[in-house]
Scaffold this motif. Structure first.
Motif, PDB file in Angstrom:
ATOM      1  N   PRO A  92       0.750  -0.938   0.101  1.00 44.61           N
ATOM      2  CA  PRO A  92       0.099  -0.400  -0.096  1.00 44.61           C
ATOM      3  C   PRO A  92       0.805   1.404   0.084  1.00 44.61           C
ATOM      4  O   PRO A  92       0.088   2.507  -0.601  1.00 44.61           O
ATOM      5  CB  PRO A  92      -1.031  -0.364   1.611  1.00 44.61           C
ATOM      6  N   ASN A 100       1.202   4.210  -3.117  1.00 48.89           N
ATOM      7  CA  ASN A 100       0.286   5.020  -3.075  1.00 48.89           C
ATOM      8  C   ASN A 100       1.141   6.110  -4.070  1.00 48.89           C
ATOM      9  O   ASN A 100       1.662   6.680  -3.594  1.00 48.89           O
ATOM     10  CB  ASN A 100       0.958   5.625  -1.517  1.00 48.89           C
ATOM     11  N   ASP A 136      -0.617   9.501  -3.738  1.00 48.60           N
ATOM     12  CA  ASP A 136      -0.418  10.363  -2.750  1.00 48.60           C
ATOM     13  C   ASP A 136       0.608  10.826  -1.751  1.00 48.60           C
ATOM     14  O   ASP A 136       0.526  10.251  -0.949  1.00 48.60           O
ATOM     15  CB  ASP A 136      -2.297  10.831  -2.713  1.00 48.60           C
ATOM     16  N   THR A 188       5.491   6.721   2.270  1.00 53.93           N
ATOM     17  CA  THR A 188       5.360   7.096   1.491  1.00 53.93           C
ATOM     18  C   THR A 188       6.460   8.544   0.635  1.00 53.93           C
ATOM     19  O   THR A 188       6.344   8.556  -0.706  1.00 53.93           O
ATOM     20  CB  THR A 188       4.100   7.856   1.325  1.00 53.93           C
ATOM     21  N   LEU A 196     -10.815   7.372   1.504  1.00 54.60           N
ATOM     22  CA  LEU A 196     -10.187   6.360   1.806  1.00 54.60           C
ATOM     23  C   LEU A 196     -11.073   5.658   3.191  1.00 54.60           C
ATOM     24  O   LEU A 196     -11.213   4.398   2.768  1.00 54.60           O
ATOM     25  CB  LEU A 196      -9.175   5.866   2.986  1.00 54.60           C
TER      26      LEU A 196
END
Length: 355
Positions: free
Chosen positions: A20, A24, A26, A62, A214
């Motif tokens: 995930p 991702n 974003d 991220t 989400l």
């Protein structure tokens, strides 16, 4: 006579906990950090080592993957796209897809795994040495080699020392990026050789945007509660949403609001509920939310704000000591595989004021 077909054994597919994050596209609330990385890369004098520091779940990994994708796609050598966010790479880009699939030859990620003793997760020295050898190789795709160490505070001492040698003599066209929620646990010699980026919890507006997208099934009240207890951490918010975090927060509120009455009749039922999951996730969440409620209340009182009524049941110093004790109780229960129900009952006993 034909034989009956032999039963085939089901193939177990190992879950990829990093997927995930790798996939991702974003990045919310960390525009300044992303812009700093892009500016450094475009300058032609990119530091070889970086550290993203901040609370768990706010987007450090991220950011790391976003930087890796952008850099390894050669975007630093191209003109900026007008209006595009810093470090943006389209999802349909081949580099984005290969990294999301864990199939890029020039990227390696180190994450904590269960140590040799099986008690706590660590980043092992063998994995660190393999990553160092990987960095020293010529990039397979002609660009950069990138190593992401996610959770650097969990490096074994030998692993940290091994990485230190690479920081002192970095290979060309390589980037090492550490993420950590506890930078004070890293070696001072490592801290002095990395460019540090401090990531802050997301503001309320960004959390609201993220949770609405989400977790569309949550009603506004639930989203507000989730954002409040997640304290600006998207990863924590999603973990709590998936792990019955709102229900456990309701248990914490019930315990704290009922301290003045000293009613112990529901203790065993509550402890059974908290200890029900065999993986210990509910217990860990309960203690974490309990400690968070205590620390938030103490901070409010220290700032002259109105604390919850239950805080007046004991001096602030005692609440601070209790916060520490609850942390040790959780660590010992998990590390020594102690009875979780009894641990919950112990915690509730500590919380109840003496008469």
């Amino acid at each position: 006579m034909s034989r009956a077909p032999r039963a085939t054994k089901a193939v177990e597919v190992e879950e990829d906990p990093d997927l995930p994050v790798r996939s991702n596209p974003d990045l919310l609330g960390h525009d300044h950090a992303a812009a700093t990385l892009e500016k450094a890369a475009r300058s032609g004098r990119l530091p070889h080592a970086w550290m993203a520091a901040g609370p768990p779940g706010i987007g450090k990994a991220t950011l790391g993957y976003r930087f890796a994708r952008w850099l390894m796609a050669g975007m630093a050598e191209r003109d900026p796209v007008p209006g595009a966010a810093s470090l943006h790479l389209p999802e349909e880009h081949p580099t984005f897809r290969r990294i999301a699939a864990g199939a890029h030859a020039d990227l390696r990620a180190l994450r904590p795994n269960t140590g040799d003793g099986g008690v706590k997760k660590v980043i092992r020295v063998d994995d660190a040495r393999a990553a160092i050898r990987f960095m020293a190789m010529t990039p397979a795709e002609g660009g950069w080699r990138f190593v992401l160490v996610d959770g650097a505070e969990l490096l074994q001492p030998q692993a940290a020392n091994a990485l230190l040698k690479t920081l002192e003599e970095p290979p060309p066209r390589s980037v090492l990026m550490l993420t950590t929620a506890a930078p004070d646990r890293l070696l001072p010699t490592i801290l002095s050789r990395v460019r540090r980026l401090d990531l802050s919890p997301l503001p309320d507006a960004a959390m609201e945007t993220l949770l609405r997208r989400l977790q569309p099934d949550l009603n506004p009240t639930e989203r507000d509660a989730l954002a409040r207890i997640a304290q600006g951490s998207p990863g924590r918010a999603l973990m709590l949403a998936e792990g019955e975090g709102l229900a456990i927060q309701a248990m914490v509120d019930e315990v704290l609001n009922g301290l003045a009455q000293g009613d112990r009749r529901r203790w065993h039922a509550l402890a059974d509920g908290v200890a029900a999951k065999r993986d210990g996730s509910s217990f860990a969440t309960f203690v974490a939310l309990l400690r968070q409620a205590i620390s938030s209340a103490v901070r409010s009182a220290a700032r002259g704000q109105a604390p919850p009524p239950w805080l007046a049941l004991r001096p602030l110093a005692e609440w601070s000591t209790l916060w520490d004790s609850l942390g040790r109780l959780a660590s010992e229960t998990d590390g020594l595989s102690l009875d979780r129900k009894q641990a919950v009952l112990t915690a509730l006993g500590w919380l109840t004021p003496k008469r």
